[in-house]
Design a protein around this motif. Structure first.
Motif, short mmCIF file in Angstrom:
data_model
loop_
_atom_site.label_atom_id
_atom_site.label_comp_id
_atom_site.label_asym_id
_atom_site.label_seq_id
_atom_site.Cartn_x
_atom_site.Cartn_y
_atom_site.Cartn_z
N HIS A 92 -22.02 48.26 31.29
CA HIS A 92 -21.71 49.45 30.48
C HIS A 92 -21.71 49.12 28.99
O HIS A 92 -21.51 47.97 28.60
CB HIS A 92 -20.36 50.03 30.88
CG HIS A 92 -19.22 49.05 30.76
ND1 HIS A 92 -18.37 49.01 29.69
CD2 HIS A 92 -18.81 48.04 31.59
CE1 HIS A 92 -17.47 48.04 29.87
NE2 HIS A 92 -17.73 47.43 31.01
N ASP A 147 -17.29 42.70 26.78
CA ASP A 147 -16.98 43.47 27.99
C ASP A 147 -18.02 44.58 28.14
O ASP A 147 -18.05 45.50 27.33
CB ASP A 147 -15.56 44.03 27.86
CG ASP A 147 -15.17 44.91 29.04
OD1 ASP A 147 -15.96 45.07 29.99
OD2 ASP A 147 -14.04 45.45 29.01
N GLY A 148 -18.86 44.49 29.15
CA GLY A 148 -19.89 45.50 29.39
C GLY A 148 -21.19 45.18 28.69
O GLY A 148 -22.23 45.02 29.34
N GLU A 157 -17.58 53.59 31.81
CA GLU A 157 -16.95 52.63 32.73
C GLU A 157 -15.47 52.48 32.41
O GLU A 157 -14.63 52.38 33.29
CB GLU A 157 -17.64 51.25 32.61
CG GLU A 157 -17.21 50.26 33.71
CD GLU A 157 -15.96 49.48 33.40
OE1 GLU A 157 -15.39 48.88 34.33
OE2 GLU A 157 -15.50 49.47 32.23
N GLU A 158 -15.15 52.50 31.10
CA GLU A 158 -13.79 52.13 30.70
C GLU A 158 -12.74 53.18 31.07
O GLU A 158 -11.59 52.85 31.32
CB GLU A 158 -13.74 51.87 29.18
CG GLU A 158 -14.54 50.63 28.74
CD GLU A 158 -13.89 49.33 29.18
OE1 GLU A 158 -12.82 49.37 29.80
OE2 GLU A 158 -14.48 48.26 28.92
N HIS A 181 -20.74 39.54 33.84
CA HIS A 181 -19.58 40.04 33.09
C HIS A 181 -18.73 38.85 32.67
O HIS A 181 -18.71 37.82 33.35
CB HIS A 181 -18.76 40.97 34.01
CG HIS A 181 -17.99 42.02 33.27
ND1 HIS A 181 -16.83 41.76 32.60
CD2 HIS A 181 -18.23 43.35 33.10
CE1 HIS A 181 -16.39 42.88 32.04
NE2 HIS A 181 -17.22 43.86 32.33
N HIS A 197 -14.94 47.08 38.43
CA HIS A 197 -16.23 47.09 37.72
C HIS A 197 -17.14 48.12 38.39
O HIS A 197 -16.92 48.48 39.55
CB HIS A 197 -16.90 45.71 37.81
CG HIS A 197 -16.14 44.64 37.10
ND1 HIS A 197 -16.13 44.52 35.72
CD2 HIS A 197 -15.34 43.65 37.56
CE1 HIS A 197 -15.36 43.51 35.39
NE2 HIS A 197 -14.87 42.97 36.48
ZN LIG Z 1 -16.44 45.84 31.78
#
Ligand SMILES: [Zn+2]
Length: 410
Positions: free
Chosen positions: A84, A95-96, A129-130, A191, A359
């Motif tokens: 993401h 992150d992502g 996603e978050e 990730h 995830h």
């Molecule tokens: Zn993530």
């Protein structure tokens, strides 16, 4: 010849750095809330890079982006990878973004060496996603996997009342394709670990075997408000003292089943919350996680009994309500093994690992064979502007992704 193939770690790092400028925060992190102007800019940049890498782009109704590199056999389902581009309000650079750009780097590497795979490849960007702007999190991969309805997701609104549907239209990422129609041969997500285990054990790669299950509970404890000066200690019905014992009890319970179990009381409201009144009521939350459902059930049974014993001893009433439940996920043994084998062949120290966080891959595992690759992050810190990772570890994870994808795509 293929065994010696490696991605370009410098190019991967440069791409991560360029992307991190979009929504950059003063303390070195990123703020790219889902479907914001920053999210649009990040998507536009990703799409332009993919077009330059000769990928075909399609977008579904939830704004999930699929960048496809053709294979020799167009009838085969693609091997997919991705993650993401949205972040937490005080999020980090990796992150992502790492999982998305690692996928792009795999494609760029194959282009550099004129390598054609049998099956097509796709790099996917999953929307929201978050869950920081629109709840729940992982919503678009959830719709893709049939866990939520498309209309439900499009109607989800942020605190200002803007819906995902409106915001997708506004930023130009409301695609025409229904969400979830695609068949993948497999899905891999790279990730950062977002935890301390790989760094502590000096491993470079985590072959993620699954994601732990989670249950959330609301607990209320009721006693009696009374004067703090004129009420003798014996006979008090102090809900806060009872709740304090309960918090300790659940912490001890998780320690007994460590390291698999984790339990957290993160929120506690005291009533009436006054300095000179014995608290007559307390509300608190419990977040309980374990890789096995049966173990969570066993812990739940035990803390329910402990809580009622504590309440009884102190003349209190208590109630426990389960308000959310996500079962544990086990990833596809073939995909997990592809990650293990690639790490071994490339000579990276690795171990099997469970994911503590959810995830997009969790949802994907319901509809396609799925695996994840973890790389260490400094201090295990994530959802934090100071989130950081070593360029060499990120490159290693991307090399593992390359070889796992090649093993699958032929
Ligand atoms: Zn993530």
């Amino acid at each position: 010849m293929l065994n010696n193939l490696r991605i370009d770690g410098g190019r991967l790092w440069q791409s991560l750095t360029a992307l991190a400028r979009i929504g950059a925060t003063p303390r070195g992190g990123c703020c790219r809330l889902a479907l914001s102007d920053e999210d649009k800019a990040a998507r536009d940049l990703f799409v332009s890079w993919c077009r330059r890498a000769c990928c075909d782009i399609s977008v579904d109704r939830l704004g999930n982006i699929f960048a496809r590199r053709a294979g020799r056999n167009p009838d085969l389902p693609p091997v997919a990878t991705g993650s993401h581009l949205d972040t937490q309000p005080h999020g980090g650079k990796f992150d992502g973004a790492y999982g998305v750009l690692a996928g792009l780097e795999v494609i760029r590497t194959l282009n550099d060496h004129d390598i054609e795979t049998e099956a097509p490849l796709e790099v996917v960007v999953w929307t929201n996603e978050e869950g920081a702007r629109f709840a729940p999190s992982m919503i678009a991969s959830g719709v893709f996997a049939g866990s939520y309805e498309e209309d439900f997701a499009l109607a989800c609104a942020d605190v200002d009342g803007h819906t995902m549907g409106e915001e997708l239209e506004r930023i130009g990422y409301a695609g025409s394709e229904p969400c979830g129609g695609r068949i993948f041969d497999a899905f891999f997500e790279a990730h950062i670990e977002q935890g301390p285990i790989l760094e502590r054990e000096q491993k470079v790669i985590g072959a993620v075997t699954g994601v732990q299950g989670l249950r959330w509970y609301d607990v209320s404890v009721r006693g009696q408000d009374a004067h703090s000066g004129s009420t003798p200690m014996p006979g008090r019905r102090n809900a806060l003292v009872g709740a304090a014992e309960m918090v300790s009890a659940i912490d001890a319970l998780a320690f007994e089943s460590a390291p698999d179990a984790v339990a957290t009381v993160g929120q506690l409201d005291v009533s009436p919350n006054s300095r000179n009144t014995i608290p007559g009521g307390v509300f608190f939350t419990v977040d309980l996680r374990h890789p096995r459902s049966e173990a969570i059930t066993e812990m739940e049974d035990r803390f329910r009994v402990l809580f009622s014993l504590i309440a009884e001893r102190r003349g209190l009433e208590s109630s426990v309500e389960q308000i959310a439940h996500t079962p544990p996920v086990m990833f596809d043994p073939g995909c997990v093994d592809a990650v293990r084998q690639a790490s071994k062949a490339l000579g990276y120290p690795s171990r099997d690992i469970l994911s503590g966080a959810g995830h997009d891959a969790c949802h994907l595992s319901k509809v396609t064979p799925t695996g994840m690759i973890f790389v260490p992050c400094a201090g295990g810190l994530s959802h934090n502007e100071e989130e950081s990772a070593e360029a060499s570890d990120l490159a290693a994870g991307c090399n593992v992704l390359l070889h796992a994808v090649l093993a699958r795509a032929g």
